[in-house]
Design a protein around this motif. Structure first.
Motif, mmCIF file in Angstrom:
data_model
loop_
_atom_site.group_PDB
_atom_site.id
_atom_site.type_symbol
_atom_site.label_atom_id
_atom_site.label_comp_id
_atom_site.label_asym_id
_atom_site.label_seq_id
_atom_site.Cartn_x
_atom_site.Cartn_y
_atom_site.Cartn_z
ATOM 1 N N VAL A 139 2.566 41.891 -25.073
ATOM 2 C CA VAL A 139 2.402 43.230 -24.534
ATOM 3 C C VAL A 139 2.261 43.129 -23.024
ATOM 4 C CG1 VAL A 139 1.128 45.399 -24.764
ATOM 5 C CG2 VAL A 139 1.008 43.713 -26.600
ATOM 6 N N GLU A 140 2.862 44.073 -22.309
ATOM 7 C CA GLU A 140 2.710 44.135 -20.853
ATOM 8 C C GLU A 140 2.313 45.536 -20.434
ATOM 9 O OE1 GLU A 140 5.538 40.686 -18.990
ATOM 10 O OE2 GLU A 140 6.316 42.724 -19.011
ATOM 11 N N ALA A 141 1.459 45.601 -19.416
ATOM 12 C CA ALA A 141 1.069 46.871 -18.799
ATOM 13 C C ALA A 141 1.486 46.836 -17.333
ATOM 14 C CB ALA A 141 -0.436 47.079 -18.909
ATOM 15 N N TRP A 142 1.999 47.949 -16.847
ATOM 16 C CA TRP A 142 2.454 48.031 -15.454
ATOM 17 C C TRP A 142 2.174 49.417 -14.911
ATOM 18 C CZ3 TRP A 142 5.538 48.521 -19.656
ATOM 19 C CH2 TRP A 142 6.371 49.625 -19.733
ATOM 20 N N ASP A 158 5.952 49.374 -10.807
ATOM 21 C CA ASP A 158 7.080 48.466 -10.950
ATOM 22 C C ASP A 158 6.928 47.649 -12.236
ATOM 23 O OD1 ASP A 158 9.069 46.548 -10.711
ATOM 24 O OD2 ASP A 158 8.470 45.903 -8.697
ATOM 25 N N ARG A 159 7.814 47.889 -13.160
ATOM 26 C CA ARG A 159 7.730 47.201 -14.447
ATOM 27 C C ARG A 159 7.849 45.684 -14.318
ATOM 28 N NH1 ARG A 159 10.736 49.411 -19.634
ATOM 29 N NH2 ARG A 159 9.719 48.102 -21.145
ATOM 30 N N THR A 160 8.523 45.217 -13.290
ATOM 31 C CA THR A 160 8.682 43.777 -13.106
ATOM 32 C C THR A 160 7.424 43.125 -12.532
ATOM 33 O OG1 THR A 160 9.621 43.966 -10.877
ATOM 34 C CG2 THR A 160 11.164 44.066 -12.741
ATOM 35 N N ARG A 161 6.405 43.941 -12.230
ATOM 36 C CA ARG A 161 5.135 43.424 -11.703
ATOM 37 C C ARG A 161 3.975 43.921 -12.568
ATOM 38 N NH1 ARG A 161 4.477 44.176 -5.566
ATOM 39 N NH2 ARG A 161 2.865 42.671 -6.084
ATOM 40 N N PRO A 162 3.818 43.332 -13.758
ATOM 41 C CA PRO A 162 2.759 43.796 -14.653
ATOM 42 C C PRO A 162 1.370 43.573 -14.060
ATOM 43 C CG PRO A 162 3.792 41.811 -15.519
ATOM 44 C CD PRO A 162 4.568 42.210 -14.308
ATOM 45 N N ILE A 163 0.444 44.468 -14.433
ATOM 46 C CA ILE A 163 -0.951 44.305 -14.008
ATOM 47 C C ILE A 163 -1.749 43.523 -15.045
ATOM 48 C CG2 ILE A 163 -0.924 46.378 -12.567
ATOM 49 C CD1 ILE A 163 -2.649 47.712 -14.848
ATOM 50 N N GLN A 207 -4.496 38.671 -20.315
ATOM 51 C CA GLN A 207 -4.444 38.084 -18.980
ATOM 52 C C GLN A 207 -4.416 39.225 -17.972
ATOM 53 O OE1 GLN A 207 -1.334 35.192 -18.392
ATOM 54 N NE2 GLN A 207 -1.388 34.629 -20.539
ATOM 55 N N TYR A 208 -5.395 39.245 -17.085
ATOM 56 C CA TYR A 208 -5.446 40.252 -16.013
ATOM 57 C C TYR A 208 -4.723 39.675 -14.807
ATOM 58 C CZ TYR A 208 -8.893 42.307 -19.074
ATOM 59 O OH TYR A 208 -9.525 42.855 -20.166
ATOM 60 N N LEU A 209 -3.645 40.326 -14.397
ATOM 61 C CA LEU A 209 -2.782 39.782 -13.349
ATOM 62 C C LEU A 209 -3.040 40.405 -11.986
ATOM 63 C CD1 LEU A 209 0.421 39.770 -15.559
ATOM 64 C CD2 LEU A 209 -1.150 37.864 -15.124
ATOM 65 N N SER A 210 -3.379 41.685 -11.953
ATOM 66 C CA SER A 210 -3.758 42.357 -10.706
ATOM 67 C C SER A 210 -4.553 43.605 -11.064
ATOM 68 C CB SER A 210 -2.531 42.715 -9.866
ATOM 69 O OG SER A 210 -1.729 43.676 -10.529
ATOM 70 N N ALA A 211 -5.273 44.129 -10.097
ATOM 71 C CA ALA A 211 -6.124 45.289 -10.350
ATOM 72 C C ALA A 211 -5.282 46.539 -10.609
ATOM 73 C CB ALA A 211 -7.047 45.528 -9.157
#
Length: 132
Positions: free
Chosen positions: A111-114, A117-122, A83-87
């Motif tokens: 899995v999360e990528a950031w 800010d870790r609380t706002r994954p990309i 899931q792509y959440l932001s650029a």
């Protein structure tokens, strides 16, 4: 990660510039710097590079856990959903996987990528892996 770590990343991961930054709760945190090797449209991460970072982080976490348990199965993807959440911008990007279920033959990971800010994954991913 600490010196003497037995975790070796794939040639694909190394070609993107992905490296093990540190360990957190016994699992590797991976990182990649922005550059031509991961750039898509000008000034932004390519979606494939982002997915590559997520997938690499998932496999790295699973391999780390399995090696700690004395297991070395061959890992085969069943399903990987990104899931792509932001650029992703021109910044260092991090990824960390959590093993949500580890059975004898299957593993499920998130899995999360950031970036800043870790609380706002990309981006995030769910991985289902067969262990043969």
């Amino acid at each position: 990660m600490t010196e003497g770590s037995s975790l070796e990343l794939t040639a694909y991961a190394r070609s993107l510039g992905i490296e093990v930054e540190r360990e957190e709760d016994g699992l590797p945190v991976l990182a990649v710097d922005f550059g031509r090797n991961v750039e898509g449209r000008p000034g932004h991460f390519h979606g494939g590079a982002t997915a590559g970072l997520l997938e690499t982080a998932g496999y790295a976490a699973l391999r780390t856990r399995l090696l700690a348990e004395g297991r070395e199965p061959q890992l085969k993807p069943i399903n990987i959903t990104v899931q792509y959440l932001s650029a992703g911008r021109q910044k260092r990007t991090f990824a960390l996987a959590r093993i949500t279920r580890l059975g004898r033959r299957n593993a499920n990971l998130t899995v999360e990528a950031w970036q800043d800010d870790r609380t706002r994954p990309i981006a995030s991913a769910v991985m289902n892996i067969l262990m043969a």
